[in-house]
Design a protein around this motif. Structure first.
Motif, PDB file in Angstrom:
ATOM      1  N   ARG A 175       0.859  -1.189   0.000  1.00  0.00           N
ATOM      2  CA  ARG A 175       0.000   0.000   0.000  1.00  0.00           C
ATOM      3  C   ARG A 175       0.893   1.236   0.000  1.00  0.00           C
ATOM      4  O   ARG A 175       1.708   1.413   0.899  1.00  0.00           O
ATOM      5  CB  ARG A 175      -0.915   0.012   1.215  1.00  0.00           C
ATOM      6  N   LEU A 176       0.727   2.059  -1.016  1.00  0.00           N
ATOM      7  CA  LEU A 176       1.483   3.301  -1.133  1.00  0.00           C
ATOM      8  C   LEU A 176       0.555   4.478  -0.875  1.00  0.00           C
ATOM      9  O   LEU A 176      -0.478   4.616  -1.540  1.00  0.00           O
ATOM     10  CB  LEU A 176       2.091   3.420  -2.533  1.00  0.00           C
ATOM     11  N   GLU A 177       0.914   5.305   0.086  1.00  0.00           N
ATOM     12  CA  GLU A 177       0.187   6.546   0.332  1.00  0.00           C
ATOM     13  C   GLU A 177       0.797   7.604  -0.577  1.00  0.00           C
ATOM     14  O   GLU A 177       2.018   7.820  -0.558  1.00  0.00           O
ATOM     15  CB  GLU A 177       0.314   6.967   1.798  1.00  0.00           C
ATOM     16  N   LEU A 178      -0.044   8.236  -1.372  1.00  0.00           N
ATOM     17  CA  LEU A 178       0.425   9.245  -2.324  1.00  0.00           C
ATOM     18  C   LEU A 178      -0.001  10.632  -1.869  1.00  0.00           C
ATOM     19  O   LEU A 178      -1.026  10.798  -1.201  1.00  0.00           O
ATOM     20  CB  LEU A 178      -0.155   8.966  -3.716  1.00  0.00           C
ATOM     21  N   VAL A 179       0.783  11.626  -2.253  1.00  0.00           N
ATOM     22  CA  VAL A 179       0.409  13.011  -2.022  1.00  0.00           C
ATOM     23  C   VAL A 179      -0.887  13.252  -2.786  1.00  0.00           C
ATOM     24  O   VAL A 179      -0.975  12.974  -3.992  1.00  0.00           O
ATOM     25  CB  VAL A 179       1.523  13.969  -2.504  1.00  0.00           C
ATOM     26  N   PHE A 180      -1.898  13.736  -2.081  1.00  0.00           N
ATOM     27  CA  PHE A 180      -3.215  13.918  -2.680  1.00  0.00           C
ATOM     28  C   PHE A 180      -3.214  15.059  -3.689  1.00  0.00           C
ATOM     29  O   PHE A 180      -2.893  16.192  -3.357  1.00  0.00           O
ATOM     30  CB  PHE A 180      -4.256  14.205  -1.596  1.00  0.00           C
ATOM     31  N   SER A 181      -3.530  14.722  -4.925  1.00  0.00           N
ATOM     32  CA  SER A 181      -3.756  15.728  -5.970  1.00  0.00           C
ATOM     33  C   SER A 181      -4.398  15.036  -7.158  1.00  0.00           C
ATOM     34  O   SER A 181      -4.160  13.839  -7.383  1.00  0.00           O
ATOM     35  CB  SER A 181      -2.447  16.407  -6.405  1.00  0.00           C
ATOM     36  N   ALA A 183       1.606 -15.023  -5.051  1.00  0.00           N
ATOM     37  CA  ALA A 183       2.764 -15.375  -4.217  1.00  0.00           C
ATOM     38  C   ALA A 183       4.030 -15.622  -5.033  1.00  0.00           C
ATOM     39  O   ALA A 183       5.129 -15.287  -4.587  1.00  0.00           O
ATOM     40  CB  ALA A 183       2.445 -16.595  -3.359  1.00  0.00           C
ATOM     41  N   GLU A 184       3.911 -16.157  -6.240  1.00  0.00           N
ATOM     42  CA  GLU A 184       5.104 -16.443  -7.038  1.00  0.00           C
ATOM     43  C   GLU A 184       5.771 -15.177  -7.588  1.00  0.00           C
ATOM     44  O   GLU A 184       6.865 -15.254  -8.152  1.00  0.00           O
ATOM     45  CB  GLU A 184       4.795 -17.423  -8.179  1.00  0.00           C
ATOM     46  N   HIS A 185       5.163 -14.019  -7.406  1.00  0.00           N
ATOM     47  CA  HIS A 185       5.757 -12.763  -7.891  1.00  0.00           C
ATOM     48  C   HIS A 185       6.074 -11.784  -6.760  1.00  0.00           C
ATOM     49  O   HIS A 185       6.225 -10.585  -7.002  1.00  0.00           O
ATOM     50  CB  HIS A 185       4.838 -12.102  -8.917  1.00  0.00           C
ATOM     51  N   THR A 186       6.230 -12.280  -5.537  1.00  0.00           N
ATOM     52  CA  THR A 186       6.541 -11.375  -4.429  1.00  0.00           C
ATOM     53  C   THR A 186       7.885 -10.677  -4.616  1.00  0.00           C
ATOM     54  O   THR A 186       8.064  -9.554  -4.142  1.00  0.00           O
ATOM     55  CB  THR A 186       6.510 -12.095  -3.064  1.00  0.00           C
ATOM     56  N   GLU A 187       8.827 -11.303  -5.323  1.00  0.00           N
ATOM     57  CA  GLU A 187      10.122 -10.639  -5.548  1.00  0.00           C
ATOM     58  C   GLU A 187       9.955  -9.383  -6.408  1.00  0.00           C
ATOM     59  O   GLU A 187      10.696  -8.405  -6.248  1.00  0.00           O
ATOM     60  CB  GLU A 187      11.146 -11.600  -6.169  1.00  0.00           C
ATOM     61  N   VAL A 188       8.985  -9.377  -7.290  1.00  0.00           N
ATOM     62  CA  VAL A 188       8.709  -8.180  -8.091  1.00  0.00           C
ATOM     63  C   VAL A 188       8.128  -7.093  -7.184  1.00  0.00           C
ATOM     64  O   VAL A 188       8.499  -5.926  -7.281  1.00  0.00           O
ATOM     65  CB  VAL A 188       7.762  -8.502  -9.268  1.00  0.00           C
ATOM     66  N   LEU A 189       7.238  -7.487  -6.282  1.00  0.00           N
ATOM     67  CA  LEU A 189       6.671  -6.523  -5.339  1.00  0.00           C
ATOM     68  C   LEU A 189       7.740  -5.991  -4.390  1.00  0.00           C
ATOM     69  O   LEU A 189       7.733  -4.810  -4.041  1.00  0.00           O
ATOM     70  CB  LEU A 189       5.520  -7.168  -4.569  1.00  0.00           C
ATOM     71  N   ASP A 190       8.681  -6.852  -3.993  1.00  0.00           N
ATOM     72  CA  ASP A 190       9.808  -6.410  -3.164  1.00  0.00           C
ATOM     73  C   ASP A 190      10.590  -5.314  -3.871  1.00  0.00           C
ATOM     74  O   ASP A 190      10.947  -4.294  -3.270  1.00  0.00           O
ATOM     75  CB  ASP A 190      10.753  -7.569  -2.852  1.00  0.00           C
ATOM     76  N   ALA A 191      10.878  -5.519  -5.160  1.00  0.00           N
ATOM     77  CA  ALA A 191      11.632  -4.534  -5.934  1.00  0.00           C
ATOM     78  C   ALA A 191      10.843  -3.243  -6.093  1.00  0.00           C
ATOM     79  O   ALA A 191      11.395  -2.143  -5.991  1.00  0.00           O
ATOM     80  CB  ALA A 191      12.000  -5.105  -7.306  1.00  0.00           C
ATOM     81  N   LEU A 192       9.546  -3.364  -6.312  1.00  0.00           N
ATOM     82  CA  LEU A 192       8.694  -2.182  -6.441  1.00  0.00           C
ATOM     83  C   LEU A 192       8.689  -1.387  -5.137  1.00  0.00           C
ATOM     84  O   LEU A 192       8.841  -0.157  -5.144  1.00  0.00           O
ATOM     85  CB  LEU A 192       7.280  -2.620  -6.819  1.00  0.00           C
ATOM     86  N   GLN A 193       8.572  -2.073  -4.009  1.00  0.00           N
ATOM     87  CA  GLN A 193       8.586  -1.400  -2.719  1.00  0.00           C
ATOM     88  C   GLN A 193       9.917  -0.694  -2.470  1.00  0.00           C
ATOM     89  O   GLN A 193       9.952   0.445  -2.009  1.00  0.00           O
ATOM     90  CB  GLN A 193       8.303  -2.387  -1.595  1.00  0.00           C
ATOM     91  N   ALA A 194      11.008  -1.361  -2.766  1.00  0.00           N
ATOM     92  CA  ALA A 194      12.328  -0.754  -2.559  1.00  0.00           C
ATOM     93  C   ALA A 194      12.466   0.529  -3.363  1.00  0.00           C
ATOM     94  O   ALA A 194      12.963   1.540  -2.866  1.00  0.00           O
ATOM     95  CB  ALA A 194      13.426  -1.749  -2.930  1.00  0.00           C
ATOM     96  N   ARG A 195      12.009   0.507  -4.606  1.00  0.00           N
ATOM     97  CA  ARG A 195      12.104   1.700  -5.452  1.00  0.00           C
ATOM     98  C   ARG A 195      11.168   2.790  -4.956  1.00  0.00           C
ATOM     99  O   ARG A 195      11.504   3.964  -4.955  1.00  0.00           O
ATOM    100  CB  ARG A 195      11.824   1.351  -6.891  1.00  0.00           C
ATOM    101  N   ALA A 196       9.975   2.413  -4.516  1.00  0.00           N
ATOM    102  CA  ALA A 196       8.999   3.393  -4.033  1.00  0.00           C
ATOM    103  C   ALA A 196       9.484   4.118  -2.792  1.00  0.00           C
ATOM    104  O   ALA A 196       9.136   5.277  -2.569  1.00  0.00           O
ATOM    105  CB  ALA A 196       7.664   2.714  -3.772  1.00  0.00           C
ATOM    106  N   CYS A 197      10.299   3.451  -1.993  1.00  0.00           N
ATOM    107  CA  CYS A 197      10.730   4.020  -0.725  1.00  0.00           C
ATOM    108  C   CYS A 197      12.034   4.801  -0.815  1.00  0.00           C
ATOM    109  O   CYS A 197      12.473   5.381   0.174  1.00  0.00           O
ATOM    110  CB  CYS A 197      10.857   2.907   0.315  1.00  0.00           C
ATOM    111  N   THR A 198      12.654   4.870  -1.989  1.00  0.00           N
ATOM    112  CA  THR A 198      13.945   5.560  -2.100  1.00  0.00           C
ATOM    113  C   THR A 198      13.831   7.046  -2.375  1.00  0.00           C
ATOM    114  O   THR A 198      14.746   7.788  -2.069  1.00  0.00           O
ATOM    115  CB  THR A 198      14.836   4.949  -3.192  1.00  0.00           C
ATOM    116  N   GLY A 199      12.726   7.515  -2.920  1.00  0.00           N
ATOM    117  CA  GLY A 199      12.667   8.922  -3.312  1.00  0.00           C
ATOM    118  C   GLY A 199      11.405   9.633  -2.892  1.00  0.00           C
ATOM    119  O   GLY A 199      10.756  10.275  -3.695  1.00  0.00           O
ATOM    120  N   ARG A 200      11.037   9.534  -1.620  1.00  0.00           N
ATOM    121  CA  ARG A 200       9.814  10.178  -1.139  1.00  0.00           C
ATOM    122  C   ARG A 200       9.966  11.694  -1.090  1.00  0.00           C
ATOM    123  O   ARG A 200      11.018  12.203  -0.723  1.00  0.00           O
ATOM    124  CB  ARG A 200       9.475   9.692   0.255  1.00  0.00           C
ATOM    125  N   PRO A 201       8.863  12.419  -1.393  1.00  0.00           N
ATOM    126  CA  PRO A 201       8.910  13.879  -1.258  1.00  0.00           C
ATOM    127  C   PRO A 201       8.987  14.266   0.216  1.00  0.00           C
ATOM    128  O   PRO A 201       8.519  13.532   1.075  1.00  0.00           O
ATOM    129  CB  PRO A 201       7.597  14.339  -1.885  1.00  0.00           C
TER     130      PRO A 201
END
Length: 115
Positions: free
Chosen positions: A50-56, A96-114
Motif C-alpha cells: 500500500r502506497l500513500e500518495l500526495v493527494f492531488s 505469491a510467485e511474484h513477491t520478488e517483483v513486489l519487493d523490488a517495487l517497494q524498494a524503489r517506491a521508498c527511495t525517493g519520497r517527497p
C-alpha cells in the motif's frame, strides 16, 4: 545493457510482455511517480503493498494511467487506486510467485519520497 538493469531490478519476470527495450523507460516512469508522490508505504501482507500518495488530481491521474499500462503487459499485478477523505492510495497485489517483483517495487517506491 539496459535489459540487464531492468532484469536485475526484478521488474521483468518472464510473465512480462513489455518489449525489453521499453522496460527501462517504464521503470523510469514509476521512479518519477514514486519520487514525486509517495509519502508512505506499508506491506500489510507479503503479496500486498500500500502506497500513500500526495493527494492531488494530477497524482491520481498519473498513477491511474501508468498502472493501466502496466496491467497491459504484466497481468499478474492488481492495482487499486483509492481516493477518499482527502487521501490518495495505491495498492498493489501480486500472486505469491511474484513477491520478488513486489519487493523490488517497494524498494524503489521508498527511495525517493517527497519531503
Amino acid at each position: 545493457m539496459t535489459q540487464d538493469i531492468a532484469l536485475d531490478l526484478g521488474w521483468a519476470p518472464s510473465a512480462c510482455t513489455l518489449p525489453t527495450a521499453e522496460q527501462p523507460l517504464r521503470v523510469a516512469e514509476f521512479d518519477a511517480l514514486f519520487t514525486d508522490a509517495v509519502r508512505g508505504a506499508a506491506r500489510p501482507e507479503p503479496t500486498r503493498l500500500r502506497l500513500e500518495l500526495v493527494f492531488s488530481p494530477g497524482n491520481a491521474a498519473r498513477a491511474a494511467e501508468l498502472t493501466a499500462r502496466e496491467s497491459g503487459c504484466c497481468s499478474f499485478f492488481t492495482f487499486t487506486l483509492s481516493i477518499a477523505g482527502g487521501s490518495l492510495a495505491l495498492e498493489v497485489t501480486v500472486p505469491a510467485e511474484h513477491t520478488e517483483v513486489l519487493d523490488a517495487l517497494q524498494a524503489r517506491a521508498c527511495t525517493g519520497r517527497p519531503t
